[in-house]
Design an enzyme around this catalytic site. Structure first.
Site, PDB file in Angstrom:
ATOM      1  N   ARG A 176      38.616  34.010  49.895  1.00 46.74           N
ATOM      2  CA  ARG A 176      38.662  35.230  49.815  1.00 46.74           C
ATOM      3  C   ARG A 176      37.711  36.716  49.914  1.00 46.74           C
ATOM      4  O   ARG A 176      37.485  37.295  49.778  1.00 46.74           O
ATOM      5  CB  ARG A 176      38.292  35.695  48.267  1.00 46.74           C
ATOM      6  N   SER A 234      41.104  38.353  38.602  1.00 50.82           N
ATOM      7  CA  SER A 234      40.188  37.002  37.942  1.00 50.82           C
ATOM      8  C   SER A 234      38.593  38.541  38.530  1.00 50.82           C
ATOM      9  O   SER A 234      38.693  39.021  39.851  1.00 50.82           O
ATOM     10  CB  SER A 234      40.214  35.877  39.151  1.00 50.82           C
ATOM     11  N   GLU A 304      34.497  39.033  42.406  1.00 54.97           N
ATOM     12  CA  GLU A 304      36.341  39.321  43.024  1.00 54.97           C
ATOM     13  C   GLU A 304      36.006  40.304  43.527  1.00 54.97           C
ATOM     14  O   GLU A 304      36.776  41.153  44.359  1.00 54.97           O
ATOM     15  CB  GLU A 304      36.795  38.231  43.085  1.00 54.97           C
TER      16      GLU A 304
HETATM   17  C1  LIG Z   1      47.202  40.118  36.485  1.00 55.45           C
HETATM   18  C2  LIG Z   1      46.566  39.932  37.888  1.00 55.45           C
HETATM   19  C3  LIG Z   1      46.198  38.546  38.524  1.00 55.45           C
HETATM   20  C4  LIG Z   1      46.132  38.853  40.047  1.00 55.45           C
HETATM   21  N1  LIG Z   1      45.790  37.153  40.483  1.00 55.45           N
HETATM   22  C5  LIG Z   1      45.282  36.815  42.059  1.00 55.45           C
HETATM   23  C6  LIG Z   1      45.410  35.645  42.268  1.00 55.45           C
HETATM   24  O1  LIG Z   1      45.767  34.571  41.913  1.00 55.45           O
HETATM   25  N2  LIG Z   1      45.245  35.630  43.471  1.00 55.45           N
HETATM   26  C7  LIG Z   1      44.446  36.919  44.492  1.00 55.45           C
HETATM   27  O2  LIG Z   1      43.673  36.260  45.624  1.00 55.45           O
HETATM   28  N3  LIG Z   1      44.254  37.983  43.801  1.00 55.45           N
HETATM   29  C8  LIG Z   1      44.686  38.130  42.682  1.00 55.45           C
HETATM   30  N4  LIG Z   1      44.579  39.031  42.727  1.00 55.45           N
HETATM   31  C9  LIG Z   1      43.771  40.534  42.521  1.00 55.45           C
HETATM   32  C10 LIG Z   1      44.454  41.332  43.569  1.00 55.45           C
HETATM   33  O3  LIG Z   1      46.067  41.674  43.404  1.00 55.45           O
HETATM   34  C11 LIG Z   1      44.798  40.670  45.301  1.00 55.45           C
HETATM   35  O4  LIG Z   1      42.982  40.866  46.158  1.00 55.45           O
HETATM   36  C12 LIG Z   1      45.500  41.927  45.952  1.00 55.45           C
HETATM   37  O5  LIG Z   1      45.162  41.534  48.000  1.00 55.45           O
HETATM   38  C13 LIG Z   1      44.816  43.068  46.551  1.00 55.45           C
HETATM   39  O6  LIG Z   1      45.960  43.812  46.897  1.00 55.45           O
HETATM   40  P1  LIG Z   1      45.557  45.798  46.899  1.00 55.45           P
HETATM   41  O7  LIG Z   1      46.740  46.314  47.720  1.00 55.45           O
HETATM   42  O8  LIG Z   1      45.672  45.811  44.939  1.00 55.45           O
HETATM   43  O9  LIG Z   1      44.786  46.557  47.024  1.00 55.45           O
HETATM   44  P2  LIG Z   1      43.452  47.197  46.672  1.00 55.45           P
HETATM   45  O10 LIG Z   1      42.750  47.105  45.019  1.00 55.45           O
HETATM   46  O11 LIG Z   1      44.685  48.583  46.645  1.00 55.45           O
HETATM   47  O12 LIG Z   1      42.332  47.581  47.600  1.00 55.45           O
HETATM   48  C14 LIG Z   1      41.774  46.386  47.692  1.00 55.45           C
HETATM   49  C15 LIG Z   1      40.498  46.272  48.703  1.00 55.45           C
HETATM   50  O13 LIG Z   1      41.082  46.347  50.187  1.00 55.45           O
HETATM   51  C16 LIG Z   1      41.466  47.962  50.607  1.00 55.45           C
HETATM   52  N5  LIG Z   1      42.646  47.874  51.274  1.00 55.45           N
HETATM   53  C17 LIG Z   1      44.072  47.777  50.730  1.00 55.45           C
HETATM   54  N6  LIG Z   1      45.050  48.183  50.906  1.00 55.45           N
HETATM   55  C18 LIG Z   1      44.096  47.703  52.789  1.00 55.45           C
HETATM   56  C19 LIG Z   1      45.068  47.808  54.144  1.00 55.45           C
HETATM   57  N7  LIG Z   1      45.910  48.139  54.236  1.00 55.45           N
HETATM   58  N8  LIG Z   1      43.927  47.484  55.180  1.00 55.45           N
HETATM   59  C20 LIG Z   1      42.851  47.642  54.803  1.00 55.45           C
HETATM   60  N9  LIG Z   1      42.380  47.584  53.341  1.00 55.45           N
HETATM   61  C21 LIG Z   1      42.859  47.628  52.288  1.00 55.45           C
HETATM   62  C22 LIG Z   1      40.914  48.743  50.185  1.00 55.45           C
HETATM   63  O14 LIG Z   1      39.930  50.059  50.492  1.00 55.45           O
HETATM   64  C23 LIG Z   1      40.211  48.393  48.878  1.00 55.45           C
HETATM   65  O15 LIG Z   1      39.063  47.917  49.057  1.00 55.45           O
HETATM   66  C24 LIG Z   1      45.131  39.540  40.813  1.00 55.45           C
HETATM   67  C25 LIG Z   1      44.636  40.106  39.817  1.00 55.45           C
HETATM   68  C26 LIG Z   1      45.736  40.995  38.899  1.00 55.45           C
HETATM   69  C27 LIG Z   1      45.637  42.672  37.965  1.00 55.45           C
END
Ligand SMILES: Cc1cc2nc3c(=O)[nH]c(=O)nc-3n(C[C@H](O)[C@H](O)[C@H](O)COP(=O)(O)OP(=O)(O)OC[C@H]3O[C@@H](n4cnc5c(N)ncnc54)[C@H](O)[C@@H]3O)c2cc1C
Length: 325
Positions: A176, A234, A304
């Site tokens: 992660r 998580s 996380e």
């Molecule tokens: C119901 C649910 C289930 C989930 N299950 C999992 C799972 O099984 N495994 C898992 O790993 N995660 C899981 N997640 C967490 C999440 O979906 C992941 O961490 C995902 O990668 C986050 O993507 P996001 O676009 O929403 O990021 P955001 O929340 O929008 O951003 C997260 C971080 O990344 C930065 N960021 C965003 N885009 C970029 C970019 N293009 N370049 C550089 N930095 C950037 C942001 O500034 C922030 O710091 C889950 C979330 C939910 C709500």
């Protein structure tokens, strides 16, 4: 701020808002206003937004689906750039294909496109309700798959405006995390390097239909995770050899509520927003779980999710751990 918003509009950017509530842009449905917010769907618009923010000496922060962040009740200073660069294409290679995705593409869509075209290896992506760009930063993963094991390379835009292509070794992945992730525990207030494009490797499916794997994974998720209440997935990473959810449950916190937030009855590692929760409610639960699990199970849970925005100076999800624990 309204100056910044009007300048973004004057420069031709269409979807611009001043004082936009971040609760509309996070899966937790929590978070105060961003001073300004712009939606970009091309790299040209992304560069334009950044250059205007830089001219104003304003910090900018890139957000994907907002599914891994806890935005402060006081909101976010500066410009939030909502990444909607989403195109996905497939390039055939020997024994499979390379999936070429813009960083704002959702994992679920990338996984589905590959599966529909007969390629396997990316099905795990349906479990992640976020963008592939953030997925690279976090080394997102599920069901024995993750970014580290499937990525070919990522294109990253640095603060000088240059684009660098980074291979997996250069991205320094770990559980992660990657070299692009800020891990100090301090709130994130700006994005230094932006992932703009990700290439994944998938293989030609032979025996099993990848679409049936996707169907099974979706059913499994629906059966084990809260799906109605807003959450960020998580809250803590799993400590080596253990499950954060089980530890929280053993510490007696399953269903425990503070304000409008509670540890889900369905999956104790999920904090769900049951009734207009404030970010402060979530932080209180995170700290409670950290200290209670440490006291009762002797394990230190690592968050996380990441704090974003205007938190008090020095505030982290780790606070209170110093002396008394
Ligand atoms: C119901 C649910 C289930 C989930 N299950 C999992 C799972 O099984 N495994 C898992 O790993 N995660 C899981 N997640 C967490 C999440 O979906 C992941 O961490 C995902 O990668 C986050 O993507 P996001 O676009 O929403 O990021 P955001 O929340 O929008 O951003 C997260 C971080 O990344 C930065 N960021 C965003 N885009 C970029 C970019 N293009 N370049 C550089 N930095 C950037 C942001 O500034 C922030 O710091 C889950 C979330 C939910 C709500």
């Amino acid at each position: 701020v309204s100056d910044l918003a009007s300048e973004l509009v004057a420069a031709g950017l269409k979807r611009v808002k001043a004082n936009e509530s971040m609760s509309k842009h996070t899966t937790w449905r929590i978070g105060g206003p961003a001073d300004a917010l712009v939606v970009v769907d091309t790299i040209e618009d992304l560069r334009l937004a950044i250059s205007i923010a830089d001219q104003h000496w304003t910090p900018w922060l890139v957000i994907g689906a907002g599914s891994n962040i806890l935005v402060a009740d006081e909101g976010i200073e500066g410009l939030v750039i909502l990444n909607r660069m989403r195109s996905v294409s497939l390039d055939r290679v020997e024994n499979g294909c390379e999936v070429n995705a813009e960083s704002g593409a959702f994992f679920a869509r990338v996984a589905q496109i590959a599966a529909d075209s007969g390629y396997t290896g990316l099905e795990w992506g349906v479990a992640i309700p976020g963008t592939v760009g953030a997925g690279v930063v976090n080394n997102a993963g599920a069901h024995s798959g993750d970014v580290q094991r499937t990525i070919v390379n990522a294109e990253v835009l640095d603060s000088s405006g240059a684009i660098e292509v980074l291979d997996p070794a250069e991205l320094r992945f770990a559980y992660r995390r990657s070299r692009l992730k800020v891990t100090s525990g301090e709130p994130i207030t700006r994005t230094e390097s932006i992932v703009v494009r990700v290439r994944f490797a998938a293989q030609t499916a032979s025996s099993v239909d990848p679409r049936s794997i996707i169907k099974r994974l979706i059913e499994q998720r629906l059966a084990t995770q809260p799906v109605v209440e807003p959450s960020a997935g998580s809250t803590f990473t799993n400590p080596p050899g253990a499950s954060a959810g089980a530890l929280i449950e053993m510490a007696g916190l399953k269903g425990h509520r503070i304000g409008g937030a509670e540890f889900s009855f369905r999956h104790a590692n999920f904090i769900v927003n049951v009734d207009r929760a404030a970010a402060a409610d979530v932080v209180a639960l995170v700290r409670l779980a950290r200290s209670r699990v440490r006291e009762t199970q002797g394990v230190l849970l690592e968050p996380e999710v990441q704090l974003v925005g205007r938190w008090n100076k020095g505030e982290t999800l780790h606070e209170h751990l110093g002396g008394d624990g």
